[in-house]
Design a protein around this motif. Structure first.
Motif, PDB file in Angstrom:
ATOM      1  N   SER A  79       0.789  -1.231   0.000  1.00  0.00           N
ATOM      2  CA  SER A  79       0.000   0.000   0.000  1.00  0.00           C
ATOM      3  C   SER A  79       0.824   1.285   0.000  1.00  0.00           C
ATOM      4  O   SER A  79       0.261   2.359  -0.171  1.00  0.00           O
ATOM      5  CB  SER A  79      -0.936   0.016   1.224  1.00  0.00           C
ATOM      6  N   THR A 126      -5.337   8.619  -0.604  1.00  0.00           N
ATOM      7  CA  THR A 126      -5.039   7.653   0.444  1.00  0.00           C
ATOM      8  C   THR A 126      -5.614   8.090   1.782  1.00  0.00           C
ATOM      9  O   THR A 126      -6.082   7.265   2.568  1.00  0.00           O
ATOM     10  CB  THR A 126      -3.522   7.445   0.583  1.00  0.00           C
ATOM     11  N   ASN A 129      -9.387   7.401   1.728  1.00  0.00           N
ATOM     12  CA  ASN A 129      -9.654   5.973   1.913  1.00  0.00           C
ATOM     13  C   ASN A 129      -9.487   5.558   3.364  1.00  0.00           C
ATOM     14  O   ASN A 129     -10.243   4.757   3.894  1.00  0.00           O
ATOM     15  CB  ASN A 129      -8.707   5.148   1.037  1.00  0.00           C
ATOM     16  N   ILE A 148     -11.343  -1.669   0.216  1.00  0.00           N
ATOM     17  CA  ILE A 148     -10.466  -0.543  -0.076  1.00  0.00           C
ATOM     18  C   ILE A 148      -9.925   0.045   1.223  1.00  0.00           C
ATOM     19  O   ILE A 148      -8.889   0.700   1.252  1.00  0.00           O
ATOM     20  CB  ILE A 148     -11.197   0.535  -0.900  1.00  0.00           C
ATOM     21  N   TYR A 151      -7.199  -2.487   1.785  1.00  0.00           N
ATOM     22  CA  TYR A 151      -6.498  -2.859   0.554  1.00  0.00           C
ATOM     23  C   TYR A 151      -6.323  -4.374   0.472  1.00  0.00           C
ATOM     24  O   TYR A 151      -5.214  -4.895   0.358  1.00  0.00           O
ATOM     25  CB  TYR A 151      -5.154  -2.126   0.444  1.00  0.00           C
ATOM     26  N   PRO A 164      -1.731  -1.080  -4.895  1.00  0.00           N
ATOM     27  CA  PRO A 164      -2.839  -0.190  -4.525  1.00  0.00           C
ATOM     28  C   PRO A 164      -3.683   0.311  -5.685  1.00  0.00           C
ATOM     29  O   PRO A 164      -4.908   0.318  -5.606  1.00  0.00           O
ATOM     30  CB  PRO A 164      -2.123   0.971  -3.819  1.00  0.00           C
ATOM     31  N   ILE A 167      -6.144  -2.207  -6.939  1.00  0.00           N
ATOM     32  CA  ILE A 167      -7.249  -2.391  -5.997  1.00  0.00           C
ATOM     33  C   ILE A 167      -8.230  -1.237  -6.090  1.00  0.00           C
ATOM     34  O   ILE A 167      -9.454  -1.432  -6.073  1.00  0.00           O
ATOM     35  CB  ILE A 167      -6.716  -2.549  -4.559  1.00  0.00           C
ATOM     36  N   GLU A 168      -7.718  -0.020  -6.214  1.00  0.00           N
ATOM     37  CA  GLU A 168      -8.590   1.156  -6.322  1.00  0.00           C
ATOM     38  C   GLU A 168      -9.418   1.099  -7.603  1.00  0.00           C
ATOM     39  O   GLU A 168     -10.607   1.448  -7.604  1.00  0.00           O
ATOM     40  CB  GLU A 168      -7.740   2.428  -6.278  1.00  0.00           C
TER      41      GLU A 168
END
Length: 234
Positions: A79, A126, A129, A148, A151, A164, A167-168
């Motif tokens: 991450s 970030t 999130n 999210i 992560y 990351p 995943i986003e």
């Protein structure tokens, strides 16, 4: 000055001593703390022993280059945001870096304000999130689970290792099923407004996501030719 930037620590990894002298001058004005090293091995030691908000990683370095360093960084942390910095403009280098887990890239020569803008964009994302409630961050569709907040991606209970940005992007699709998104719209939504990257960035990330998660009985990624991509569910 925004107070949230005061605790931001940036690791700069670059063997160019001159540019390394410039970073702290500009970053200090933003309230950023700067830690500098000049090779990949030292960077990995620092990442293991300290906490950083983001890494600026030069690609062309002797011994352990930026790409190799990035691979090792992703083994340490999935991450930690990483921006690749390269004097080379070949697309293969940019795409290769994104494939192995870079969040963004910037090419030399550049204006220092552009670097700061890229950093702020990633830090805003970030932070957003991290501060949202977990209940709004976990999504399950069939055998696919995406968090999210933490992560984490799982398929049939098995955790899938992903950087990351992948995943986003996956999270954006699963929270907007059946919508067709153009490459430009995905750059705007996931990479945020003002991102000026090559639209092939999107193709690379989706290709990698497809390779890793495949498809389920009731969900799949669909390419809508001439339009973009869609996360389709039954």
């Amino acid at each position: 000055m925004d107070n949230r930037t005061k605790s931001t620590k940036i690791l700069v990894v670059d063997d160019d001593v001159h540019i390394c002298q410039l970073y702290p001058l500009y970053f200090k004005k933003e309230g950023y703390e700067t830690v500098i090293c000049h090779n990949g091995n030292d960077a990995l030691k620092l990442i293991k022993s300290d906490s950083f908000s983001i890494v600026l990683l030069d690609v062309m370095m002797p011994d352990l280059d930026g790409m190799e360093t990035l691979i090792h960084i992703r083994q340490i942390s999935k991450s930690l945001p990483v921006i690749l910095v390269s004097a080379k403009s070949e697309k293969v280098d940019i795409i290769g870096g994104l494939e192995i887990g870079a969040d963004d890239y910037i090419t030399k020569p550049f204006e220092m304000q552009e670097v700061i803008s890229r950093i702020k964009t990633i830090l805003r994302r970030t932070e957003a999130n991290a501060t949202q409630e977990t209940s709004t961050q976990d999504v399950s569709i069939g055998n696919l689970f995406v968090s999210i907040n933490n992560y984490i991606v799982k398929v049939s209970g098995k955790r899938i290792e992903m950087p990351p940005k992948e995943i986003e992007l996956l999270y954006h699709f699963v929270t907007h099923p059946m919508y067709v998104f153009s490459r430009e719209k995905l750059l705007e939504k996931v990479w945020e407004v003002g991102y000026d990257g090559d639209t092939r960035t999107v193709d690379v990330h989706i290709k990698r996501i497809r390779e890793k998660v495949g498809s389920g009985e009731n969900w799949r990624f669909v390419t809508v030719w001439g339009k973009g991509y869609k996360f389709e569910i039954d």
